[in-house]
Design a protein around this motif. Sequence first.
Motif, PDB file in Angstrom:
ATOM      1  N   CYS A   1       0.847  -1.185   0.000  1.00  0.00           N
ATOM      2  CA  CYS A   1       0.000   0.000   0.000  1.00  0.00           C
ATOM      3  C   CYS A   1       0.887   1.241   0.000  1.00  0.00           C
ATOM      4  N   LEU A   2       0.563   2.190  -0.852  1.00  0.00           N
ATOM      5  CA  LEU A   2       1.352   3.417  -0.935  1.00  0.00           C
ATOM      6  C   LEU A   2       1.234   4.282   0.309  1.00  0.00           C
ATOM      7  N   HIS A   3       0.121   4.181   1.017  1.00  0.00           N
ATOM      8  CA  HIS A   3      -0.123   5.068   2.148  1.00  0.00           C
ATOM      9  C   HIS A   3       0.350   4.487   3.475  1.00  0.00           C
ATOM     10  N   CYS A   4      -0.035   3.257   3.783  1.00  0.00           N
ATOM     11  CA  CYS A   4       0.262   2.700   5.111  1.00  0.00           C
ATOM     12  C   CYS A   4       1.349   1.633   5.088  1.00  0.00           C
ATOM     13  N   GLN A   5       1.882   1.306   3.914  1.00  0.00           N
ATOM     14  CA  GLN A   5       2.970   0.338   3.742  1.00  0.00           C
ATOM     15  C   GLN A   5       2.583  -1.095   4.081  1.00  0.00           C
TER      16      GLN A   5
END
Length: 84
Positions: free
Chosen positions: A39-43
């Motif tokens: 995920c780009l936001h939360c990894q």
Amino acid sequence: MKTSTTQHGNKFSSFFCNLFGHHYVVSKKVTEHIKEYKCLHCQKEVTTDVSGKLSALTPQMQDINSTLEDMYRKRHNRQVPQVA
């Protein structure tokens, strides 16, 4: 401003993903059908399982994927004898 981090990123990113859903991108191509995503936001990291659904990328799944990738690579790197 100090931000606290969670297991999968900071609180704002986790809130964003909880509200709108994850934005996964391919991080590793294991085979043609099995890939690892991040995920780009939360990894958060996930992978496709045997049924084609996304499941959490645990250390056991990472080991399975790396073994599968080695087998897949060895199989496709073999020279195919040509028939005249």
